[in-house]
Design a protein around this motif. Structure first.
Motif, PDB file in Angstrom:
ATOM      1  N   ASP A 116      47.183  27.829  46.985  1.00  0.00           N
ATOM      2  CA  ASP A 116      48.612  28.099  46.780  1.00  0.00           C
ATOM      3  C   ASP A 116      49.413  26.811  46.986  1.00  0.00           C
ATOM      4  N   PRO A 117      50.109  26.312  45.926  1.00  0.00           N
ATOM      5  CA  PRO A 117      50.844  25.050  46.066  1.00  0.00           C
ATOM      6  C   PRO A 117      52.012  25.139  47.047  1.00  0.00           C
ATOM      7  N   ALA A 118      52.423  26.373  47.407  1.00  0.00           N
ATOM      8  CA  ALA A 118      53.510  26.485  48.390  1.00  0.00           C
ATOM      9  C   ALA A 118      53.011  26.082  49.783  1.00  0.00           C
ATOM     10  N   VAL A 119      51.703  26.054  49.957  1.00  0.00           N
ATOM     11  CA  VAL A 119      51.138  25.729  51.284  1.00  0.00           C
ATOM     12  C   VAL A 119      50.325  24.437  51.250  1.00  0.00           C
ATOM     13  N   PHE A 120      49.617  24.195  50.133  1.00  0.00           N
ATOM     14  CA  PHE A 120      48.748  23.015  50.034  1.00  0.00           C
ATOM     15  C   PHE A 120      49.219  22.172  48.850  1.00  0.00           C
ATOM     16  N   ASP A 121      49.668  20.926  49.146  1.00  0.00           N
ATOM     17  CA  ASP A 121      50.117  20.025  48.064  1.00  0.00           C
ATOM     18  C   ASP A 121      48.977  19.776  47.091  1.00  0.00           C
ATOM     19  N   SER A 122      49.291  19.673  45.812  1.00  0.00           N
ATOM     20  CA  SER A 122      48.258  19.434  44.781  1.00  0.00           C
ATOM     21  C   SER A 122      46.989  20.188  45.154  1.00  0.00           C
ATOM     22  N   PRO A 123      47.032  21.510  45.177  1.00  0.00           N
ATOM     23  CA  PRO A 123      45.944  22.290  45.778  1.00  0.00           C
ATOM     24  C   PRO A 123      44.600  22.166  45.083  1.00  0.00           C
ATOM     25  N   ASP A 124      44.594  21.764  43.789  1.00  0.00           N
ATOM     26  CA  ASP A 124      43.309  21.663  43.092  1.00  0.00           C
ATOM     27  C   ASP A 124      42.572  20.372  43.422  1.00  0.00           C
ATOM     28  N   ARG A 125      43.278  19.450  44.106  1.00  0.00           N
ATOM     29  CA  ARG A 125      42.629  18.171  44.457  1.00  0.00           C
ATOM     30  C   ARG A 125      41.818  18.342  45.734  1.00  0.00           C
ATOM     31  N   LEU A 126      40.560  17.919  45.691  1.00  0.00           N
ATOM     32  CA  LEU A 126      39.738  17.902  46.900  1.00  0.00           C
ATOM     33  C   LEU A 126      40.068  16.612  47.635  1.00  0.00           C
ATOM     34  N   ASP A 127      40.732  16.721  48.780  1.00  0.00           N
ATOM     35  CA  ASP A 127      41.204  15.542  49.497  1.00  0.00           C
ATOM     36  C   ASP A 127      40.733  15.652  50.943  1.00  0.00           C
ATOM     37  N   ALA A 169      26.779  15.569  44.888  1.00  0.00           N
ATOM     38  CA  ALA A 169      25.946  14.999  43.828  1.00  0.00           C
ATOM     39  C   ALA A 169      26.806  14.528  42.654  1.00  0.00           C
ATOM     40  N   ARG A 170      27.944  15.196  42.470  1.00  0.00           N
ATOM     41  CA  ARG A 170      28.847  14.867  41.368  1.00  0.00           C
ATOM     42  C   ARG A 170      29.714  13.662  41.696  1.00  0.00           C
ATOM     43  N   ASP A 171      29.876  13.401  42.995  1.00  0.00           N
ATOM     44  CA  ASP A 171      30.794  12.352  43.423  1.00  0.00           C
ATOM     45  C   ASP A 171      30.095  11.420  44.429  1.00  0.00           C
ATOM     46  N   PRO A 172      29.229  10.521  43.910  1.00  0.00           N
ATOM     47  CA  PRO A 172      28.486   9.640  44.811  1.00  0.00           C
ATOM     48  C   PRO A 172      29.390   8.795  45.710  1.00  0.00           C
ATOM     49  N   GLU A 173      30.623   8.502  45.255  1.00  0.00           N
ATOM     50  CA  GLU A 173      31.518   7.706  46.118  1.00  0.00           C
ATOM     51  C   GLU A 173      31.918   8.478  47.359  1.00  0.00           C
ATOM     52  N   LEU A 174      32.188   9.768  47.173  1.00  0.00           N
ATOM     53  CA  LEU A 174      32.516  10.614  48.322  1.00  0.00           C
ATOM     54  C   LEU A 174      31.316  10.680  49.270  1.00  0.00           C
ATOM     55  N   ALA A 175      30.122  10.871  48.687  1.00  0.00           N
ATOM     56  CA  ALA A 175      28.917  10.931  49.515  1.00  0.00           C
ATOM     57  C   ALA A 175      28.745   9.626  50.289  1.00  0.00           C
ATOM     58  N   ALA A 176      28.985   8.487  49.597  1.00  0.00           N
ATOM     59  CA  ALA A 176      28.824   7.183  50.260  1.00  0.00           C
ATOM     60  C   ALA A 176      29.818   7.054  51.405  1.00  0.00           C
ATOM     61  N   ARG A 177      31.045   7.515  51.202  1.00  0.00           N
ATOM     62  CA  ARG A 177      32.036   7.430  52.277  1.00  0.00           C
ATOM     63  C   ARG A 177      31.592   8.267  53.485  1.00  0.00           C
ATOM     64  N   LEU A 178      31.054   9.447  53.224  1.00  0.00           N
ATOM     65  CA  LEU A 178      30.635  10.310  54.336  1.00  0.00           C
ATOM     66  C   LEU A 178      29.414   9.738  55.065  1.00  0.00           C
ATOM     67  N   ARG A 179      28.620   8.934  54.350  1.00  0.00           N
ATOM     68  CA  ARG A 179      27.501   8.261  55.047  1.00  0.00           C
ATOM     69  C   ARG A 179      28.041   7.121  55.910  1.00  0.00           C
ATOM     70  N   ARG A 180      29.048   6.396  55.366  1.00  0.00           N
ATOM     71  CA  ARG A 180      29.638   5.265  56.101  1.00  0.00           C
ATOM     72  C   ARG A 180      30.446   5.748  57.283  1.00  0.00           C
ATOM     73  N   GLU A 181      31.145   6.885  57.106  1.00  0.00           N
ATOM     74  CA  GLU A 181      32.049   7.396  58.151  1.00  0.00           C
ATOM     75  C   GLU A 181      31.616   8.798  58.557  1.00  0.00           C
ATOM     76  N   TYR A 201      35.850  24.055  52.588  1.00  0.00           N
ATOM     77  CA  TYR A 201      36.041  25.506  52.768  1.00  0.00           C
ATOM     78  C   TYR A 201      37.315  25.948  52.050  1.00  0.00           C
ATOM     79  N   ARG A 202      38.360  25.127  52.146  1.00  0.00           N
ATOM     80  CA  ARG A 202      39.631  25.497  51.497  1.00  0.00           C
ATOM     81  C   ARG A 202      39.504  25.448  49.975  1.00  0.00           C
ATOM     82  N   TRP A 203      38.982  24.349  49.494  1.00  0.00           N
ATOM     83  CA  TRP A 203      39.017  24.051  48.057  1.00  0.00           C
ATOM     84  C   TRP A 203      38.001  24.872  47.258  1.00  0.00           C
ATOM     85  N   SER A 204      36.910  25.280  47.910  1.00  0.00           N
ATOM     86  CA  SER A 204      35.823  25.959  47.201  1.00  0.00           C
ATOM     87  C   SER A 204      36.283  27.232  46.524  1.00  0.00           C
ATOM     88  N   VAL A 205      35.679  27.493  45.384  1.00  0.00           N
ATOM     89  CA  VAL A 205      35.845  28.799  44.736  1.00  0.00           C
ATOM     90  C   VAL A 205      34.515  29.497  44.967  1.00  0.00           C
TER      91      VAL A 205
END
Ligand code: HEM
Length: 419
Positions: free
Chosen positions: A338-349, A273-285, A297-301
Protein backbone atom coordinates in the motif's frame (compact mmCIF):
# COMPACT_ATOMS: atom_id res chain seq x y z
CA UNK A 1 -9.39 -9.98 -15.05
CA UNK A 2 -12.45 -12.20 -15.54
CA UNK A 3 -15.73 -10.63 -14.52
CA UNK A 4 -18.78 -12.47 -13.15
CA UNK A 5 -21.78 -10.18 -13.61
CA UNK A 6 -19.37 -7.22 -13.65
CA UNK A 7 -17.72 -8.30 -10.38
CA UNK A 8 -14.06 -9.34 -10.67
CA UNK A 9 -13.14 -12.98 -10.04
CA UNK A 10 -10.55 -13.49 -7.29
CA UNK A 11 -7.72 -14.65 -7.27
CA UNK A 12 -6.10 -12.79 -10.14
CA UNK A 13 -2.68 -14.39 -10.51
CA UNK A 14 -0.38 -17.12 -9.19
CA UNK A 15 2.86 -15.27 -9.95
CA UNK A 16 4.97 -14.59 -6.92
CA UNK A 17 7.39 -12.17 -8.59
CA UNK A 18 4.89 -9.36 -9.16
CA UNK A 19 1.72 -8.18 -7.47
CA UNK A 20 -1.31 -8.73 -9.74
CA UNK A 21 -2.12 -5.40 -11.41
CA UNK A 22 -5.74 -5.70 -10.19
CA UNK A 23 -4.53 -5.85 -6.58
CA UNK A 24 -2.26 -2.85 -7.11
CA UNK A 25 -5.20 -0.88 -8.49
CA UNK A 26 -7.64 -1.88 -5.74
CA UNK A 27 -5.19 -0.92 -2.97
CA UNK A 28 -5.29 2.65 -4.21
CA UNK A 29 -8.77 3.00 -5.67
CA UNK A 30 -11.01 0.60 -3.75
CA UNK A 31 -9.33 -0.91 -0.67
CA UNK A 32 -12.48 -2.88 0.17
CA UNK A 33 -14.14 -4.18 -2.96
CA UNK A 34 -16.59 -6.83 -4.14
CA UNK A 35 -15.21 -10.02 -5.74
CA UNK A 36 -16.53 -13.42 -6.78
CA UNK A 37 -14.59 -16.43 -5.51
CA UNK A 38 -13.64 -19.80 -7.03
CA UNK A 39 -16.77 -21.16 -5.36
CA UNK A 40 -18.91 -18.58 -7.18
CA UNK A 41 -19.65 -16.83 -3.87
CA UNK A 42 -19.52 -13.08 -3.38
CA UNK A 43 -17.05 -11.70 -0.90
CA UNK A 44 -15.36 -8.47 0.17
CA UNK A 45 -11.70 -8.28 -0.86
CA UNK A 46 -9.66 -6.13 1.52
CA UNK A 47 -6.42 -4.81 -0.01
CA UNK A 48 -5.67 -1.48 1.73
CA UNK A 49 -3.20 -1.67 4.62
CA UNK A 50 -5.35 0.14 7.21
CA UNK A 51 -8.47 -1.82 6.33
CA UNK A 52 -6.57 -5.15 6.29
CA UNK A 53 -5.09 -4.48 9.71
CA UNK A 54 -8.47 -3.47 11.05
CA UNK A 55 -10.09 -6.62 9.58
CA UNK A 56 -7.41 -8.97 10.95
CA UNK A 57 -7.94 -7.55 14.44
CA UNK A 58 -11.74 -7.32 14.33
CA UNK A 59 -13.29 -9.91 16.72
CA UNK A 60 -16.55 -9.73 14.74
CA UNK A 61 -14.79 -11.40 11.81
CA UNK A 62 -14.58 -15.12 12.55
CA UNK A 63 -12.01 -17.58 11.29
CA UNK A 64 -13.76 -20.72 12.52
CA UNK A 65 -16.98 -19.89 10.64
CA UNK A 66 -15.22 -20.40 7.30
CA UNK A 67 -15.40 -24.15 8.08
CA UNK A 68 -19.22 -23.91 8.09
CA UNK A 69 -20.39 -25.29 4.70
CA UNK A 70 -23.50 -23.07 4.86
CA UNK A 71 -21.35 -19.95 4.72
CA UNK A 72 -20.09 -18.37 1.46
CA UNK A 73 -16.84 -20.09 0.52
CA UNK A 74 -13.55 -18.95 -0.98
CA UNK A 75 -13.12 -22.37 -2.61
CA UNK A 76 -15.41 -25.14 -3.75
CA UNK A 77 -15.45 -26.89 -0.38
CA UNK A 78 -15.21 -25.58 3.18
CA UNK A 79 -11.85 -26.21 4.88
CA UNK A 80 -11.99 -28.85 7.67
CA UNK A 81 -12.62 -27.36 11.13
CA UNK A 82 -9.24 -28.71 12.27
CA UNK A 83 -7.49 -26.47 9.73
CA UNK A 84 -9.03 -23.28 11.03
CA UNK A 85 -9.51 -24.42 14.62
CA UNK A 86 -6.20 -26.07 15.56
CA UNK A 87 -5.34 -23.49 18.22
CA UNK A 88 -8.88 -23.62 19.66
CA UNK A 89 -8.70 -27.43 19.91
CA UNK A 90 -5.32 -27.16 21.64
CA UNK A 91 -6.66 -24.50 24.01
CA UNK A 92 -9.59 -26.73 25.01
CA UNK A 93 -7.13 -29.44 26.02
CA UNK A 94 -4.98 -26.92 27.92
CA UNK A 95 -2.13 -27.39 25.39
CA UNK A 96 -2.16 -24.07 23.54
CA UNK A 97 0.64 -22.41 25.54
CA UNK A 98 2.86 -25.44 25.13
CA UNK A 99 2.19 -25.44 21.38
CA UNK A 100 2.98 -21.72 21.08
CA UNK A 101 6.20 -22.24 23.07
CA UNK A 102 7.13 -25.15 20.79
CA UNK A 103 6.81 -22.92 17.69
CA UNK A 104 8.57 -19.98 19.32
CA UNK A 105 12.14 -18.73 18.99
CA UNK A 106 13.29 -20.54 22.15
CA UNK A 107 11.88 -23.96 21.25
CA UNK A 108 14.38 -26.76 21.90
CA UNK A 109 13.35 -29.31 19.26
CA UNK A 110 15.57 -28.12 16.39
CA UNK A 111 18.55 -25.82 16.97
CA UNK A 112 19.69 -23.13 14.52
CA UNK A 113 22.96 -25.07 14.10
CA UNK A 114 20.92 -28.05 12.95
CA UNK A 115 18.85 -25.84 10.62
CA UNK A 116 22.11 -24.59 9.07
CA UNK A 117 23.39 -28.14 8.83
CA UNK A 118 20.26 -29.22 6.94
CA UNK A 119 20.68 -26.29 4.51
CA UNK A 120 24.42 -26.99 4.03
CA UNK A 121 23.79 -30.69 3.35
CA UNK A 122 21.12 -29.93 0.74
CA UNK A 123 23.30 -27.36 -1.04
CA UNK A 124 26.35 -29.62 -1.00
CA UNK A 125 24.24 -32.46 -2.41
CA UNK A 126 22.89 -30.16 -5.14
CA UNK A 127 26.46 -29.16 -6.08
CA UNK A 128 27.64 -32.77 -6.09
CA UNK A 129 24.71 -33.82 -8.27
CA UNK A 130 25.42 -31.01 -10.74
CA UNK A 131 29.13 -31.90 -10.78
CA UNK A 132 28.23 -35.52 -11.52
CA UNK A 133 26.20 -34.28 -14.46
CA UNK A 134 29.28 -32.46 -15.75
CA UNK A 135 28.22 -29.15 -14.25
CA UNK A 136 31.20 -28.30 -12.05
CA UNK A 137 31.20 -24.79 -10.60
CA UNK A 138 33.43 -22.05 -11.88
CA UNK A 139 35.39 -21.75 -8.66
CA UNK A 140 38.34 -23.86 -9.62
CA UNK A 141 36.47 -26.64 -11.37
CA UNK A 142 34.91 -24.94 -14.33
CA UNK A 143 36.24 -22.23 -16.59
CA UNK A 144 38.65 -21.01 -13.94
CA UNK A 145 37.61 -17.36 -14.11
CA UNK A 146 35.72 -17.54 -10.81
CA UNK A 147 32.61 -16.17 -12.47
CA UNK A 148 30.71 -19.37 -12.99
CA UNK A 149 30.35 -22.43 -15.05
CA UNK A 150 31.97 -22.74 -18.45
CA UNK A 151 29.42 -25.23 -19.73
CA UNK A 152 26.18 -23.28 -19.68
CA UNK A 153 24.33 -26.15 -21.36
CA UNK A 154 24.99 -28.55 -18.47
CA UNK A 155 22.20 -29.28 -16.00
CA UNK A 156 21.82 -26.58 -13.34
CA UNK A 157 20.57 -26.99 -9.78
CA UNK A 158 16.98 -26.23 -8.77
CA UNK A 159 16.40 -24.06 -5.70
CA UNK A 160 12.87 -25.45 -5.31
CA UNK A 161 13.38 -29.24 -5.45
CA UNK A 162 16.98 -29.27 -4.22
CA UNK A 163 16.74 -26.64 -1.50
CA UNK A 164 13.59 -24.78 -0.40
CA UNK A 165 11.07 -27.64 -0.32
CA UNK A 166 13.28 -30.32 1.27
CA UNK A 167 14.70 -27.74 3.71
CA UNK A 168 11.26 -26.72 4.99
CA UNK A 169 10.09 -30.33 5.10
CA UNK A 170 13.15 -31.55 6.98
CA UNK A 171 13.23 -28.69 9.48
CA UNK A 172 9.50 -29.12 10.20
CA UNK A 173 9.87 -32.91 10.63
CA UNK A 174 12.54 -32.31 13.26
CA UNK A 175 10.57 -29.51 14.91
CA UNK A 176 7.46 -31.65 15.16
CA UNK A 177 9.17 -35.01 15.86
CA UNK A 178 8.06 -36.74 12.64
CA UNK A 179 10.39 -39.37 11.11
CA UNK A 180 13.04 -37.52 9.09
CA UNK A 181 13.20 -40.37 6.53
CA UNK A 182 9.69 -39.26 5.59
CA UNK A 183 10.83 -35.69 4.77
CA UNK A 184 10.98 -36.26 0.96
CA UNK A 185 7.51 -37.83 0.96
CA UNK A 186 6.21 -35.05 3.19
CA UNK A 187 7.60 -32.36 0.85
CA UNK A 188 5.18 -33.76 -1.73
CA UNK A 189 2.27 -32.75 0.51
CA UNK A 190 2.78 -29.18 -0.69
CA UNK A 191 -0.05 -30.05 -3.06
CA UNK A 192 -2.41 -30.05 -0.05
CA UNK A 193 -2.26 -26.29 -0.44
CA UNK A 194 -4.07 -26.45 -3.76
CA UNK A 195 -7.10 -24.33 -4.57
CA UNK A 196 -9.55 -23.86 -7.45
CA UNK A 197 -9.56 -26.49 -10.22
CA UNK A 198 -6.72 -28.46 -8.69
CA UNK A 199 -8.48 -28.67 -5.32
CA UNK A 200 -11.65 -29.87 -7.04
CA UNK A 201 -9.76 -32.67 -8.73
CA UNK A 202 -7.32 -33.83 -6.05
CA UNK A 203 -7.75 -32.29 -2.65
CA UNK A 204 -10.23 -34.70 -1.08
CA UNK A 205 -8.23 -37.81 -2.07
CA UNK A 206 -4.91 -36.21 -1.07
CA UNK A 207 -6.26 -35.05 2.28
CA UNK A 208 -7.57 -38.56 3.07
CA UNK A 209 -4.24 -40.13 2.06
CA UNK A 210 -2.27 -37.64 4.12
CA UNK A 211 -4.49 -38.20 7.16
CA UNK A 212 -3.88 -41.94 6.95
CA UNK A 213 -0.06 -41.40 6.86
CA UNK A 214 -0.27 -38.98 9.81
CA UNK A 215 -2.42 -41.53 11.64
CA UNK A 216 0.47 -44.03 11.36
CA UNK A 217 3.03 -41.50 12.54
CA UNK A 218 0.93 -40.28 15.46
CA UNK A 219 0.26 -43.87 16.52
CA UNK A 220 4.01 -44.47 16.74
CA UNK A 221 4.98 -41.00 18.01
CA UNK A 222 7.56 -40.97 20.82
CA UNK A 223 8.22 -38.02 23.10
CA UNK A 224 10.49 -36.21 20.63
CA UNK A 225 9.55 -32.90 18.98
CA UNK A 226 6.56 -30.69 19.50
CA UNK A 227 4.02 -33.38 18.57
CA UNK A 228 5.64 -35.90 20.92
CA UNK A 229 5.48 -33.33 23.70
CA UNK A 230 1.83 -32.48 22.99
CA UNK A 231 0.85 -36.18 22.82
CA UNK A 232 2.59 -36.78 26.15
CA UNK A 233 0.93 -33.83 27.91
CA UNK A 234 -2.41 -34.75 26.35
CA UNK A 235 -2.43 -37.95 28.40
CA UNK A 236 -2.74 -35.94 31.62
CA UNK A 237 -5.11 -33.30 30.22
CA UNK A 238 -8.49 -32.86 31.93
CA UNK A 239 -10.05 -32.57 28.43
CA UNK A 240 -7.79 -34.72 26.29
CA UNK A 241 -7.80 -34.54 22.51
CA UNK A 242 -8.87 -37.72 20.72
CA UNK A 243 -6.32 -39.57 18.59
CA UNK A 244 -8.13 -38.34 15.48
CA UNK A 245 -7.90 -34.73 16.67
CA UNK A 246 -4.17 -35.13 17.33
CA UNK A 247 -3.74 -36.54 13.82
CA UNK A 248 -5.54 -33.56 12.27
CA UNK A 249 -3.55 -31.09 14.37
CA UNK A 250 -0.31 -32.82 13.33
CA UNK A 251 -1.23 -32.53 9.66
CA UNK A 252 -2.19 -28.87 10.00
CA UNK A 253 1.02 -28.00 11.84
CA UNK A 254 3.09 -29.87 9.27
CA UNK A 255 1.44 -28.09 6.35
CA UNK A 256 1.90 -24.72 8.13
CA UNK A 257 5.58 -25.49 8.67
CA UNK A 258 6.06 -26.65 5.07
CA UNK A 259 4.02 -24.30 2.90
CA UNK A 260 4.81 -20.71 3.79
CA UNK A 261 8.44 -21.37 4.81
CA UNK A 262 9.20 -23.28 1.57
CA UNK A 263 7.45 -20.68 -0.59
CA UNK A 264 9.21 -17.80 1.15
CA UNK A 265 12.68 -19.38 1.06
CA UNK A 266 12.23 -20.20 -2.64
CA UNK A 267 11.23 -16.61 -3.37
CA UNK A 268 14.22 -15.24 -1.42
CA UNK A 269 16.46 -17.62 -3.39
CA UNK A 270 14.93 -16.40 -6.65
CA UNK A 271 15.50 -12.75 -5.69
CA UNK A 272 19.15 -13.40 -4.80
CA UNK A 273 19.79 -15.48 -7.93
CA UNK A 274 18.19 -12.76 -10.07
CA UNK A 275 20.16 -9.97 -8.42
CA UNK A 276 23.80 -11.00 -7.89
CA UNK A 277 24.65 -7.45 -6.74
CA UNK A 278 22.20 -7.71 -3.87
CA UNK A 279 23.60 -11.14 -3.00
CA UNK A 280 27.15 -9.72 -3.10
CA UNK A 281 26.16 -6.88 -0.77
CA UNK A 282 24.63 -9.33 1.72
CA UNK A 283 27.85 -11.37 1.66
CA UNK A 284 29.93 -8.22 2.24
CA UNK A 285 27.58 -6.87 4.93
CA UNK A 286 26.20 -9.86 6.86
CA UNK A 287 24.55 -7.49 9.32
CA UNK A 288 22.28 -6.20 6.57
CA UNK A 289 20.61 -9.62 6.28
CA UNK A 290 17.95 -9.28 9.04
CA UNK A 291 16.78 -5.92 7.58
CA UNK A 292 16.79 -7.41 4.07
CA UNK A 293 14.75 -10.35 5.29
CA UNK A 294 12.17 -8.07 6.85
CA UNK A 295 11.85 -6.17 3.58
CA UNK A 296 11.51 -9.49 1.72
CA UNK A 297 8.63 -10.48 4.02
CA UNK A 298 6.94 -7.19 3.14
CA UNK A 299 7.65 -7.16 -0.58
CA UNK A 300 6.99 -10.85 -1.31
CA UNK A 301 3.87 -11.96 -3.09
CA UNK A 302 3.19 -15.28 -1.40
CA UNK A 303 -0.49 -16.08 -1.42
CA UNK A 304 -2.67 -17.51 -4.18
CA UNK A 305 -5.63 -17.07 -1.87
CA UNK A 306 -6.33 -14.84 1.08
CA UNK A 307 -6.88 -14.79 4.82
CA UNK A 308 -10.60 -15.55 4.96
CA UNK A 309 -13.14 -14.56 7.59
CA UNK A 310 -16.93 -14.58 7.99
CA UNK A 311 -18.66 -11.62 9.65
CA UNK A 312 -20.50 -12.90 12.78
CA UNK A 313 -22.45 -9.64 12.91
CA UNK A 314 -22.82 -6.46 10.90
CA UNK A 315 -19.54 -4.54 10.86
CA UNK A 316 -17.75 -1.77 9.00
CA UNK A 317 -14.37 -2.45 7.40
CA UNK A 318 -12.46 0.44 5.87
CA UNK A 319 -15.69 2.46 5.94
CA UNK A 320 -17.60 -0.21 3.97
CA UNK A 321 -20.60 -1.89 5.65
CA UNK A 322 -20.22 -5.67 5.83
CA UNK A 323 -23.30 -7.72 6.72
CA UNK A 324 -23.44 -10.65 9.14
CA UNK A 325 -22.72 -13.91 7.25
CA UNK A 326 -20.64 -12.23 4.52
CA UNK A 327 -17.23 -13.48 3.41
CA UNK A 328 -14.24 -11.18 3.92
CA UNK A 329 -10.98 -11.95 2.07
CA UNK A 330 -7.87 -10.14 3.30
CA UNK A 331 -4.92 -9.88 0.90
CA UNK A 332 -1.74 -9.50 2.94
CA UNK A 333 0.28 -9.28 -0.29
CA UNK A 334 -1.70 -6.26 -1.44
CA UNK A 335 -1.75 -4.56 1.99
CA UNK A 336 2.06 -4.82 2.18
CA UNK A 337 2.27 -2.86 -1.08
CA UNK A 338 0.00 0.00 0.00
CA UNK A 339 1.67 3.27 -1.13
CA UNK A 340 -0.09 5.13 1.70
CA UNK A 341 2.19 3.25 4.11
CA UNK A 342 5.24 2.16 2.07
CA UNK A 343 6.90 4.62 -0.35
CA UNK A 344 7.37 3.17 -3.85
CA UNK A 345 5.97 -0.10 -2.49
CA UNK A 346 6.92 -2.26 -5.50
CA UNK A 347 10.61 -1.48 -4.99
CA UNK A 348 12.56 -4.02 -2.96
CA UNK A 349 14.71 -1.74 -0.81
CA UNK A 350 16.67 -3.51 1.89
CA UNK A 351 17.51 -0.17 3.52
CA UNK A 352 13.84 0.68 3.96
CA UNK A 353 12.88 1.30 7.58
CA UNK A 354 9.09 1.61 7.44
CA UNK A 355 7.13 3.32 10.19
CA UNK A 356 4.50 0.57 10.18
CA UNK A 357 5.06 -3.21 10.35
CA UNK A 358 4.28 -5.47 7.39
CA UNK A 359 1.39 -7.89 7.82
CA UNK A 360 3.13 -11.02 6.51
CA UNK A 361 2.47 -12.98 9.72
CA UNK A 362 -1.04 -11.63 10.26
CA UNK A 363 -2.19 -9.46 13.12
CA UNK A 364 -4.25 -9.80 16.27
CA UNK A 365 -5.36 -13.02 17.88
CA UNK A 366 -4.38 -15.39 15.05
CA UNK A 367 -0.90 -13.84 14.64
CA UNK A 368 1.48 -16.58 13.50
CA UNK A 369 3.03 -18.21 16.57
CA UNK A 370 6.07 -19.24 14.47
CA UNK A 371 6.92 -15.74 13.15
CA UNK A 372 10.10 -15.23 15.20
CA UNK A 373 11.20 -18.82 14.62
CA UNK A 374 10.73 -18.52 10.86
CA UNK A 375 12.73 -15.29 10.81
CA UNK A 376 15.66 -16.95 12.59
CA UNK A 377 15.53 -20.17 10.56
CA UNK A 378 15.17 -18.45 7.18
CA UNK A 379 18.08 -16.14 7.98
CA UNK A 380 20.25 -19.18 8.69
CA UNK A 381 19.16 -20.90 5.46
CA UNK A 382 19.89 -17.77 3.40
CA UNK A 383 23.33 -17.41 4.97
CA UNK A 384 24.02 -20.99 3.94
CA UNK A 385 22.89 -20.19 0.39
CA UNK A 386 25.05 -17.05 0.18
CA UNK A 387 28.12 -18.78 1.65
CA UNK A 388 27.88 -22.05 -0.27
CA UNK A 389 27.08 -20.63 -3.71
CA UNK A 390 29.28 -17.52 -4.09
CA UNK A 391 28.50 -17.22 -7.81
CA UNK A 392 24.74 -17.84 -7.47
CA UNK A 393 22.74 -16.72 -10.51
CA UNK A 394 19.69 -17.74 -12.51
CA UNK A 395 20.30 -20.30 -15.24
CA UNK A 396 17.33 -19.04 -17.28
CA UNK A 397 15.92 -15.62 -18.11
CA UNK A 398 13.72 -14.37 -15.21
CA UNK A 399 10.62 -14.43 -17.43
CA UNK A 400 11.11 -18.19 -17.97
CA UNK A 401 10.24 -18.92 -14.32
CA UNK A 402 6.84 -20.67 -14.25
CA UNK A 403 4.61 -20.53 -11.17
CA UNK A 404 2.44 -23.38 -9.86
CA UNK A 405 -1.16 -22.57 -10.64
CA UNK A 406 -4.06 -23.00 -8.23
CA UNK A 407 -2.00 -23.01 -5.04
CA UNK A 408 -2.71 -21.17 -1.81
CA UNK A 409 1.03 -20.63 -1.26
CA UNK A 410 2.89 -19.50 -4.35
CA UNK A 411 5.91 -21.47 -5.52
CA UNK A 412 7.80 -21.56 -8.83
CA UNK A 413 7.78 -24.93 -10.62
CA UNK A 414 11.59 -24.74 -10.66
CA UNK A 415 14.30 -22.14 -10.04
CA UNK A 416 17.22 -23.29 -12.24
CA UNK A 417 20.47 -21.82 -10.92
CA UNK A 418 24.21 -21.94 -11.49
CA UNK A 419 26.97 -20.81 -9.14
C1 HEM B 1 7.10 -17.73 6.03
C2 HEM B 1 6.60 -18.36 7.08
C3 HEM B 1 5.22 -18.17 7.63
C4 HEM B 1 4.26 -17.24 7.27
C5 HEM B 1 4.36 -16.14 6.24
C6 HEM B 1 3.11 -17.49 8.10
C7 HEM B 1 1.94 -16.74 8.06
C8 HEM B 1 0.87 -16.90 8.91
C9 HEM B 1 -0.29 -16.06 8.95
C10 HEM B 1 -0.55 -14.86 8.03
C11 HEM B 1 -1.11 -16.51 9.93
C12 HEM B 1 -2.44 -15.90 10.36
C13 HEM B 1 -3.62 -16.60 9.70
C14 HEM B 1 -4.94 -15.94 10.03
O1 HEM B 1 -4.98 -14.81 10.55
O2 HEM B 1 -5.97 -16.57 9.73
C15 HEM B 1 -0.47 -17.67 10.50
C16 HEM B 1 -1.00 -18.43 11.51
C17 HEM B 1 -0.45 -19.60 11.94
N1 HEM B 1 0.80 -20.10 11.62
FE1 HEM B 1 2.13 -19.27 10.38
N2 HEM B 1 3.37 -18.56 8.91
C18 HEM B 1 4.64 -19.01 8.66
C19 HEM B 1 5.29 -20.06 9.28
C20 HEM B 1 4.70 -20.91 10.18
C21 HEM B 1 5.32 -22.10 10.73
C22 HEM B 1 6.77 -22.53 10.46
C23 HEM B 1 4.41 -22.69 11.55
C24 HEM B 1 4.50 -23.94 12.39
C25 HEM B 1 5.47 -24.78 12.41
C26 HEM B 1 3.20 -21.85 11.52
C27 HEM B 1 2.06 -22.12 12.23
C28 HEM B 1 0.97 -21.30 12.29
C29 HEM B 1 -0.21 -21.57 13.10
C30 HEM B 1 -0.42 -22.78 14.02
C31 HEM B 1 -1.11 -20.51 12.89
C32 HEM B 1 -2.50 -20.34 13.50
C33 HEM B 1 -2.46 -19.36 14.66
C34 HEM B 1 -3.82 -19.09 15.28
O3 HEM B 1 -4.84 -19.36 14.68
O4 HEM B 1 -3.83 -18.58 16.41
N3 HEM B 1 3.43 -20.80 10.68
N4 HEM B 1 0.74 -17.88 9.88
Amino acid sequence: MSLAGGIPHYPFSFRGDALASELGRFVVEEPVTRVVTNAGARGWLVTGYAAAREALKDPRLSRSLIADPDMPQEDSSAPPLSVVGTMTMLRRAGLRDEAVKGMGPRQTHVSLERVRDIADTLLTTMKAKAAENGNASGNGNGNGNGKGNADESAEPGDLVADFALPWASHVTCELLGLPTEAAPELAGWFRLLSTGEMANENLFADWTKALSRFDDWMTGIGTEGLLGRLALLNRSSGHPLSHQELVEIALFLFVSGLGNPAGFLALCGLVLARDPELAARLRREPRALPGALEELYRWSVMLGDSIARIAREDAEIGGVPVRAGELVLISIDAANRDPAVFDSPDRLDIDRRPSMPHLRFGQGRHFCPAAALNRAQTEVALRALLDTLPGLRLAVAPDRIRWRQDHAVLLPETIPVRW
